[in-house]
Design a protein around this motif. Structure first.
Motif, PDB file in Angstrom:
ATOM      1  N   GLY A 124      -3.409   8.305  -4.175  1.00  0.00           N
ATOM      2  CA  GLY A 124      -2.803   9.331  -5.020  1.00  0.00           C
ATOM      3  C   GLY A 124      -3.707   9.897  -6.092  1.00  0.00           C
ATOM      4  N   THR A 154      -0.617   8.547  -0.288  1.00  0.00           N
ATOM      5  CA  THR A 154      -0.580   9.785  -1.079  1.00  0.00           C
ATOM      6  C   THR A 154       0.619  10.665  -0.738  1.00  0.00           C
ATOM      7  N   LYS A 159       0.847  -1.197   0.000  1.00  0.00           N
ATOM      8  CA  LYS A 159       0.000   0.000   0.000  1.00  0.00           C
ATOM      9  C   LYS A 159       0.881   1.246   0.000  1.00  0.00           C
ATOM     10  N   ASN A 173      -7.284   0.853  -6.256  1.00  0.00           N
ATOM     11  CA  ASN A 173      -7.581   2.072  -5.499  1.00  0.00           C
ATOM     12  C   ASN A 173      -9.068   2.069  -5.199  1.00  0.00           C
TER      13      ASN A 173
HETATM   14  N1  GLU Z   1      -8.212   6.802  -2.550  1.00  0.00           N
HETATM   15  C1  GLU Z   1      -7.599   8.050  -2.221  1.00  0.00           C
HETATM   16  C2  GLU Z   1      -6.831   8.600  -3.426  1.00  0.00           C
HETATM   17  O1  GLU Z   1      -6.438   7.861  -4.282  1.00  0.00           O
HETATM   18  C3  GLU Z   1      -6.608   7.972  -1.091  1.00  0.00           C
HETATM   19  C4  GLU Z   1      -7.027   7.264   0.137  1.00  0.00           C
HETATM   20  C5  GLU Z   1      -5.889   7.270   1.174  1.00  0.00           C
HETATM   21  O2  GLU Z   1      -5.119   8.232   1.207  1.00  0.00           O
HETATM   22  O3  GLU Z   1      -5.791   6.317   1.925  1.00  0.00           O
HETATM   23  O4  GLU Z   1      -6.615   9.784  -3.484  1.00  0.00           O
END
Ligand code: GLU
Length: 361
Positions: free
Chosen positions: A48, A10, A7, A131
């Motif tokens: 991200g 961001t 994992k 994601n």
């Molecule tokens: N799914 C969100 C994104 O791609 C981020 C979730 C997280 O930061 O855990 O921006």
């Protein structure tokens, strides 16, 4: 051969003064490919979408309204995938995009579909990039943090190890940025115990990530309960991933529980989004906790919320502690009606069958 779920948060993907976004992704891809060449299988859960979408739009701050965030995620997700695609392709590997929402895990069938698709991609030596589907999911349907999502993905493919790459090197007894006496916690054998202790969990690491210590602990709990080892590590220097995939340890390691639960129980306990609650009496709690019994309507004291039959609910014991979850075979309305009209049962109806009930650790 090991199955890894990595994992990437961001805050790392937005880059730093030492590493740009592109350099970070390139280095990560290189380490992943090296491990794949040794025979390992790897799924990336990459955040991200919003963070990179903001970069593309030249925004210095993340907007607050959900509509802008959803639209930004649509921009950033495409860009994110283009980077993974570009670098994996250089090494001769394909990537696949999987976007999930919480509701995708709400039915056992779609949960199994996601799991089978991931496994098929791994069999084909493709690297799945997962994601949350931020463009579609609203607050109600969101996990909101990829920590939880990564743990659910890891359990759905029975991964061996989960690596949570973030912008802090390990877990501390208190926030090291504020407390010079903070001591590192490098091995955790009982995540639940740690969650129940006084360790501060409210802080976020940076304004760009959505999780924090709390969601990391909860991800570690979900994964270790299913026998998966979890590493928490500082991913700002991308070499850390290379080392962990090569056998080194993360700053904090959460060790798998000795007594693990099955994938089905894990799904019931963690993936489902409960729609209501049942408060039950002492006798019924005891039968559920110690005798492997189903929950009978006669044991229900109070119904909270509104749910249909076949929807997940929380179960609270007579001390008001949530100790189980399960799928109700009767709707809340039905249960209330029967309780109000008929309190003497010759044969009490089953409200939650044992097969779809899980005790929380
Ligand atoms: N799914 C969100 C994104 O791609 C981020 C979730 C997280 O930061 O855990 O921006």
């Amino acid at each position: 051969m090991k199955i890894w779920v990595i994992k990437i948060g961001t805050s790392i993907l937005r880059g730093s003064k030492d590493y740009s976004t592109k350099m970070i992704i390139k280095e990560y891809c290189k380490s992943i490919i090296e491990a794949k060449k040794r025979g390992d299988k790897i799924i990336v859960v990459s955040s991200g979408a919003v963070g990179l979408g903001c970069i593309r739009l030249g925004l210095e701050q993340k907007p607050n309204d959900i509509n802008s965030l959803q639209a930004i995620a649509a921009i950033g997700q495409g860009y994110l995938m283009s980077l993974y695609e570009e670098y994996m392709d250089k090494y001769g590997f394909n990537v696949a995009q999987i976007l999930l929402t919480r509701s995708d895990f709400n039915s056992r069938k779609s949960h199994q579909n996601a799991s089978m698709t991931l496994k098929k991609l791994l069999d084909w030596d493709v690297i799945p990039i997962v994601n949350e589907n931020d463009t579609i999911a609203d607050e109600e349907l969101k996990y909101g943090d990829n920590d939880t999502l990564s743990a659910l993905v890891a359990t759905s493919v029975s991964a061996d190890q989960l690596v949570l790459l973030t912008d802090i090197d390990k877990l501390y007894s208190s926030d090291p940025r504020e407390d010079s006496k903070a001591t590192p916690i490098i091995d955790v054998h009982n995540t639940k115990e740690l969650i129940d202790s006084n360790i501060p969990t409210s802080g976020e690491f940076s304004s760009w990530g959505t999780g924090g210590i709390k969601t990391k602990l909860s991800a570690a709990r979900i994964a270790t309960e299913s026998g998966i080892k979890v590493h928490l590590a500082d991913g700002r220097d991308p070499k850390i991933l290379h080392d962990i995939l090569d056998g080194a340890r993360g700053g904090t390691v959460f060790h798998p529980q000795a007594k693990t639960i099955t994938s089905r129980k894990s799904w019931l306990a963690h993936a489902l989004h409960p729609q209501g609650s049942l408060h039950i009496d002492f006798g019924a709690s005891n039968a559920l906790k110690n005798k492997g019994a189903s929950l009978l309507l006669v044991g229900v004291k109070e119904v909270e919320g509104s749910f249909q039959s076949n929807q997940p609910v929380r179960i609270f014991d007579s001390d008001g502690i949530e100790f189980a979850r399960g799928i109700a075979s009767l709707s809340s309305e039905n249960i209330i009606n029967i309780l109000e009209t008929d309190s003497t049962f010759e044969k009490s109806p089953i409200v939650i069958h044992r097969d779809v009930l899980v005790l929380l650790n």
